[in-house]
Design a protein around this motif. Sequence first.
Motif: not given
Length: 354
Positions: A190-208
């Motif tokens: 299905i097509s479902a648009e997110p409420w918000q799109r963001r870029e992480s405040s952290l410079k490296f890969m997200t873990r949790a």
Amino acid sequence: MATPQYELSDPPSDAISAIKFAPASLQLLVASWDKNVYLYDTSESGGKLLRTYQHRAPVLDVCFGDNDEDAYTAGLDWDVRRLNLSSGDQTVLSSHTAGVKSLVHSSQHQILVSASWDSNLNIHHLSSPSNPPTSIALPSKPFSISLTATKLVVAMASRALQIYDLASLASASSSPSQATDSQTQAAIPISAEPWQRRESSLKFMTRAVACMPNDAGYASSSIEGRVAVEWFDPSPESQARKYAFKCHRQANEEGVDVVYPVNALAFHPVHGTFASGGGDGFVALWDGVAKRRIRQYQRYASSVSAVAFSGDGKFLAVAISPGFEDGREGVGEGVVKVFVRTLGENEAKGKGMK
């Protein structure tokens, strides 16, 4: 004075990927790379292993449903399963095309969301079990998901985050022309648009990633010893409050910081403070509003791979496993254990809380 924590007897034989308390009791589910899910009664010191549920491949996540009898599991066999904890019966709800990293259950909206390395979310509509699940394509591979009463946060590769409205996900369903035999377990795109799109405040890969219990925002962690705290409110005033801080770093003999991944995050259900677990073997409690560390516990014998608060907030479970010190789950030799800590009345309260 003895420490107010104990070690569970009969721990898994391989790395622990997830731990979750039951909604209304001190039963604890533990998912392991040894291809099993374990159910413990932690109401007494030492705990008691109640039952083991065998799977076909390493289990990466587990969660409870509406009650202490209902659970869901997923992992490297690509399947999302419903698990009856009393009978041991397992039912495949859907199948992805790669390993399934994370699961979350919403009682309010009666949906189960699975996030897979095939870069898809599967939305299982539990109030209509005869209907096939729906599937949402993601721009990147998901690493962690968490939800509040109204929102779902998906942390992905390339430092991308998407926030979805849970009511919209719950109402999304296939049209009659798309309906298929539910026995195939095939999810319908299905097509479902997110409420918000963001870029992480952290410079490296997200873990949790973990959401605040008051539905105001979330915390995320990275492989590079940092945690970010952010709020959902998109107003400039609210966004100006977001911040990130260094943690889970240890100075070596030369005085240089050795940086460890922050593998696990969990918010206290009553006080809104949160726990972090790192590859350095430490668990710390934080007041995200006051931007202060409340306390740090003794170092464990292996990396902390998962943390979880009980539903009433009176207990903290900590899983330790080898291989998580550098983010390589299920790799290495070392101690695999689960500890349950009884929290003092004010132990997890933030600064200035009554």
